[in-house]
Design a protein around this motif. Sequence first.
Motif, PDB file in Angstrom:
ATOM      1  N   GLU A 191      40.848   5.255 -62.073  1.00  0.00           N
ATOM      2  CA  GLU A 191      42.225   5.385 -61.582  1.00  0.00           C
ATOM      3  C   GLU A 191      42.294   5.304 -60.061  1.00  0.00           C
ATOM      4  OE1 GLU A 191      43.862   8.996 -63.073  1.00  0.00           O
ATOM      5  OE2 GLU A 191      43.939   8.316 -65.169  1.00  0.00           O
ATOM      6  N   GLU A 192      41.251   5.784 -59.401  1.00  0.00           N
ATOM      7  CA  GLU A 192      41.236   5.829 -57.945  1.00  0.00           C
ATOM      8  C   GLU A 192      40.744   4.536 -57.307  1.00  0.00           C
ATOM      9  OE1 GLU A 192      42.288   8.168 -55.999  1.00  0.00           O
ATOM     10  OE2 GLU A 192      42.598   9.846 -57.365  1.00  0.00           O
ATOM     11  N   GLU A 193      40.301   3.562 -58.116  1.00  0.00           N
ATOM     12  CA  GLU A 193      39.719   2.339 -57.566  1.00  0.00           C
ATOM     13  C   GLU A 193      40.617   1.656 -56.539  1.00  0.00           C
ATOM     14  OE1 GLU A 193      37.705  -1.884 -59.072  1.00  0.00           O
ATOM     15  OE2 GLU A 193      37.963  -0.233 -60.482  1.00  0.00           O
ATOM     16  N   PRO A 194      41.938   1.514 -56.781  1.00  0.00           N
ATOM     17  CA  PRO A 194      42.779   0.875 -55.753  1.00  0.00           C
ATOM     18  C   PRO A 194      42.771   1.626 -54.421  1.00  0.00           C
ATOM     19  CG  PRO A 194      43.933   0.969 -57.862  1.00  0.00           C
ATOM     20  CD  PRO A 194      42.716   1.822 -58.005  1.00  0.00           C
ATOM     21  N   VAL A 195      42.717   2.953 -54.481  1.00  0.00           N
ATOM     22  CA  VAL A 195      42.676   3.761 -53.250  1.00  0.00           C
ATOM     23  C   VAL A 195      41.378   3.513 -52.499  1.00  0.00           C
ATOM     24  CG1 VAL A 195      42.666   6.132 -52.354  1.00  0.00           C
ATOM     25  CG2 VAL A 195      44.171   5.527 -54.261  1.00  0.00           C
ATOM     26  N   VAL A 196      40.278   3.470 -53.252  1.00  0.00           N
ATOM     27  CA  VAL A 196      38.962   3.220 -52.650  1.00  0.00           C
ATOM     28  C   VAL A 196      38.932   1.845 -51.999  1.00  0.00           C
ATOM     29  CG1 VAL A 196      36.500   2.943 -53.108  1.00  0.00           C
ATOM     30  CG2 VAL A 196      37.777   4.756 -54.274  1.00  0.00           C
ATOM     31  N   LEU A 197      39.399   0.831 -52.707  1.00  0.00           N
ATOM     32  CA  LEU A 197      39.361  -0.536 -52.176  1.00  0.00           C
ATOM     33  C   LEU A 197      40.248  -0.686 -50.946  1.00  0.00           C
ATOM     34  CD1 LEU A 197      39.342  -2.555 -55.517  1.00  0.00           C
ATOM     35  CD2 LEU A 197      37.468  -2.379 -53.864  1.00  0.00           C
ATOM     36  N   LYS A 198      41.393  -0.013 -50.930  1.00  0.00           N
ATOM     37  CA  LYS A 198      42.281  -0.085 -49.761  1.00  0.00           C
ATOM     38  C   LYS A 198      41.584   0.512 -48.530  1.00  0.00           C
ATOM     39  CE  LYS A 198      46.896   1.326 -48.142  1.00  0.00           C
ATOM     40  NZ  LYS A 198      46.469   2.148 -46.985  1.00  0.00           N
ATOM     41  N   ALA A 199      40.979   1.687 -48.693  1.00  0.00           N
ATOM     42  CA  ALA A 199      40.277   2.320 -47.577  1.00  0.00           C
ATOM     43  C   ALA A 199      39.111   1.447 -47.118  1.00  0.00           C
ATOM     44  CB  ALA A 199      39.782   3.705 -47.988  1.00  0.00           C
ATOM     45  N   TRP A 200      38.403   0.864 -48.084  1.00  0.00           N
ATOM     46  CA  TRP A 200      37.243   0.017 -47.759  1.00  0.00           C
ATOM     47  C   TRP A 200      37.697  -1.231 -47.005  1.00  0.00           C
ATOM     48  CZ3 TRP A 200      32.872  -0.629 -51.916  1.00  0.00           C
ATOM     49  CH2 TRP A 200      31.725  -1.153 -51.313  1.00  0.00           C
ATOM     50  N   ASP A 201      38.811  -1.831 -47.428  1.00  0.00           N
ATOM     51  CA  ASP A 201      39.346  -3.014 -46.736  1.00  0.00           C
ATOM     52  C   ASP A 201      39.699  -2.670 -45.287  1.00  0.00           C
ATOM     53  OD1 ASP A 201      39.082  -4.711 -48.893  1.00  0.00           O
ATOM     54  OD2 ASP A 201      41.152  -4.460 -49.583  1.00  0.00           O
ATOM     55  N   GLU A 202      40.338  -1.518 -45.082  1.00  0.00           N
ATOM     56  CA  GLU A 202      40.729  -1.119 -43.729  1.00  0.00           C
ATOM     57  C   GLU A 202      39.496  -0.847 -42.870  1.00  0.00           C
ATOM     58  OE1 GLU A 202      43.354   2.186 -44.210  1.00  0.00           O
ATOM     59  OE2 GLU A 202      44.971   0.970 -45.109  1.00  0.00           O
ATOM     60  N   PHE A 203      38.491  -0.215 -43.458  1.00  0.00           N
ATOM     61  CA  PHE A 203      37.247   0.040 -42.743  1.00  0.00           C
ATOM     62  C   PHE A 203      36.574  -1.284 -42.358  1.00  0.00           C
ATOM     63  CE2 PHE A 203      32.593   0.522 -42.938  1.00  0.00           C
ATOM     64  CZ  PHE A 203      32.392   1.465 -41.941  1.00  0.00           C
ATOM     65  N   ASP A 204      36.487  -2.214 -43.312  1.00  0.00           N
ATOM     66  CA  ASP A 204      35.866  -3.516 -43.031  1.00  0.00           C
ATOM     67  C   ASP A 204      36.605  -4.259 -41.920  1.00  0.00           C
ATOM     68  OD1 ASP A 204      33.861  -3.188 -44.853  1.00  0.00           O
ATOM     69  OD2 ASP A 204      34.627  -4.625 -46.325  1.00  0.00           O
ATOM     70  N   ALA A 205      37.939  -4.216 -41.944  1.00  0.00           N
ATOM     71  CA  ALA A 205      38.720  -4.910 -40.917  1.00  0.00           C
ATOM     72  C   ALA A 205      38.443  -4.311 -39.535  1.00  0.00           C
ATOM     73  CB  ALA A 205      40.215  -4.829 -41.245  1.00  0.00           C
ATOM     74  N   TYR A 206      38.317  -2.991 -39.492  1.00  0.00           N
ATOM     75  CA  TYR A 206      38.010  -2.331 -38.214  1.00  0.00           C
ATOM     76  C   TYR A 206      36.632  -2.755 -37.710  1.00  0.00           C
ATOM     77  CZ  TYR A 206      37.495   1.386 -34.759  1.00  0.00           C
ATOM     78  OH  TYR A 206      37.306   2.081 -33.588  1.00  0.00           O
ATOM     79  N   ILE A 207      35.649  -2.758 -38.619  1.00  0.00           N
ATOM     80  CA  ILE A 207      34.290  -3.151 -38.231  1.00  0.00           C
ATOM     81  C   ILE A 207      34.258  -4.619 -37.793  1.00  0.00           C
ATOM     82  CG2 ILE A 207      31.926  -3.478 -39.064  1.00  0.00           C
ATOM     83  CD1 ILE A 207      32.658  -0.559 -38.559  1.00  0.00           C
ATOM     84  N   ASP A 208      35.021  -5.479 -38.484  1.00  0.00           N
ATOM     85  CA  ASP A 208      35.080  -6.895 -38.072  1.00  0.00           C
ATOM     86  C   ASP A 208      35.577  -7.024 -36.637  1.00  0.00           C
ATOM     87  OD1 ASP A 208      34.063  -8.021 -40.363  1.00  0.00           O
ATOM     88  OD2 ASP A 208      36.013  -8.407 -41.279  1.00  0.00           O
ATOM     89  N   ASP A 209      36.599  -6.227 -36.285  1.00  0.00           N
ATOM     90  CA  ASP A 209      37.110  -6.261 -34.909  1.00  0.00           C
ATOM     91  C   ASP A 209      36.030  -5.793 -33.928  1.00  0.00           C
ATOM     92  OD1 ASP A 209      39.565  -7.200 -35.684  1.00  0.00           O
ATOM     93  OD2 ASP A 209      40.555  -5.244 -35.664  1.00  0.00           O
ATOM     94  N   MET A 210      35.290  -4.757 -34.307  1.00  0.00           N
ATOM     95  CA  MET A 210      34.221  -4.263 -33.443  1.00  0.00           C
ATOM     96  C   MET A 210      33.139  -5.333 -33.258  1.00  0.00           C
ATOM     97  SD  MET A 210      33.625  -0.291 -34.598  1.00  0.00           S
ATOM     98  CE  MET A 210      32.363  -0.027 -33.347  1.00  0.00           C
ATOM     99  N   ILE A 211      32.797  -6.022 -34.351  1.00  0.00           N
ATOM    100  CA  ILE A 211      31.767  -7.066 -34.271  1.00  0.00           C
ATOM    101  C   ILE A 211      32.214  -8.171 -33.311  1.00  0.00           C
ATOM    102  CG2 ILE A 211      30.592  -8.892 -35.559  1.00  0.00           C
ATOM    103  CD1 ILE A 211      30.714  -6.986 -38.021  1.00  0.00           C
ATOM    104  N   ALA A 212      33.485  -8.582 -33.448  1.00  0.00           N
ATOM    105  CA  ALA A 212      34.005  -9.640 -32.570  1.00  0.00           C
ATOM    106  C   ALA A 212      33.948  -9.205 -31.107  1.00  0.00           C
ATOM    107  CB  ALA A 212      35.442  -9.983 -32.975  1.00  0.00           C
ATOM    108  N   GLN A 213      34.287  -7.946 -30.838  1.00  0.00           N
ATOM    109  CA  GLN A 213      34.235  -7.434 -29.469  1.00  0.00           C
ATOM    110  C   GLN A 213      32.796  -7.388 -28.951  1.00  0.00           C
ATOM    111  OE1 GLN A 213      36.188  -3.596 -29.569  1.00  0.00           O
ATOM    112  NE2 GLN A 213      38.055  -4.458 -30.460  1.00  0.00           N
ATOM    113  N   ARG A 214      31.867  -6.944 -29.804  1.00  0.00           N
ATOM    114  CA  ARG A 214      30.470  -6.827 -29.366  1.00  0.00           C
ATOM    115  C   ARG A 214      29.845  -8.205 -29.130  1.00  0.00           C
ATOM    116  NH1 ARG A 214      32.544  -2.650 -29.586  1.00  0.00           N
ATOM    117  NH2 ARG A 214      31.608  -0.590 -29.938  1.00  0.00           N
TER     118      ARG A 214
END
Length: 412
Positions: A191-214
């Motif tokens: 039941e919680e899978e959509p919540v997990v995937l949403k948080a994971w997507d947001e985390f990945d997007a943040y890390i992608d921005d960090m990678i681009a900056q680095r």
Amino acid sequence: MTESTVNTTKPSVFEAGLPVLHYDVTDTPQDIYPQFRDAQQAAPIALGPIGPEVLSYDLARTILRDPRFVVPTGIHLSAHGITSGPLWDRVTRSILNMEGEEHRRLRSLVSRAFTPRATARMHDTIHAVINELIDGVVDSGRCEFVADIARPYPIPVICALLGAPRENWRKFSLWAEDIFKIVSFDCNLAEEEPVVLKAWDEFDAYIDDMIAQRRQRLTDDLLSELIRIEDRGDRLDAAELRMLAFSILVAGTDTTRSQLAASMQVLCDHPDQWTLLRERPELAMRAVEETMRHSPSMCSTVRSAVDDAETGEYTFPAGSFIVVNTYAANRDAAIYDDPTRFDITRDDPPPILTFGGGVHYCLGANLARLELAEALKVLSQRLPRPRCVGTVPWKPLLGLSGPTSLSMEFAS
């Protein structure tokens, strides 16, 4: 019959008359330990509720290092009935679930960023974080250690390790709470899978921005170090960097929280050892090893046999789940003198098995040891004569254990 024709196949662990453990999967390590101790005196393996449990230190270490025994793919998800789909795909592609050549390649590259020298640069951050948390409770003379200290402690350290600024620590904490449902048995993960995937997507997007900056400007943090790493032209791509950041968050947060609380409890229960640590802070790293041996929060790890595998005196049938019971192995009387004694001055004890072994030995072990040792060192200096108030409930043995709450009083 000649000697050459005698069947030398060793008996299956399921047919060898091994001791049987009778416990519920909700029981705590302390509840079950007397059974482990008794079974350990009879055989190196016992049959538990989910399969054979390896109890002896030597056999546990052998299996952890043996490539014939692998981490079962997506075991936490399977326990929730999830065996396919987007969450399954993402979890099983992480380094925490990898085997074989791809796993060896990534570990070879990543291990260069987790040397003791590399993690030592986190010293000042660790001290700042733990002192700030203590500042919030020290004047009151009491605290709920899990909620006030252990739970908030690791996220700021991981954020600083990756290079995330302080103003974003709260975001990481919120993402982590949702992502950690992957390894929790306290929710309906389907039941919680959509919540997990949403948080994971947001985390990945943040890390992608960090990678681009680095990639534009490297700095002095782990993400930059991972980008710098190269071996004969082989480098980590963006997807691998993103996955590794996720793995660091998952592997380094709840484990540190739970072990810090478990370590604090056992030290409170042995005030002479607390006083010794306070007087001799150079014993902090030994205190970490001994608390993780005596009162670990990670009490076991699961493996499965790829094929029929003869090990020691027994055969593990292909596909069988094996619990490597590091809680019992770390108290093996054949290895540790007076194993139930808690003593932070143990002289040159054998290495604990709590961090695993072989190709799946914890990559972040150096950082985890540093986080725990420095936290205990500072706590021992700033919290005089701590004592537990009331009972200390623990999570079950299987999975990640440790105190769920720890009410404490100390001299203010």
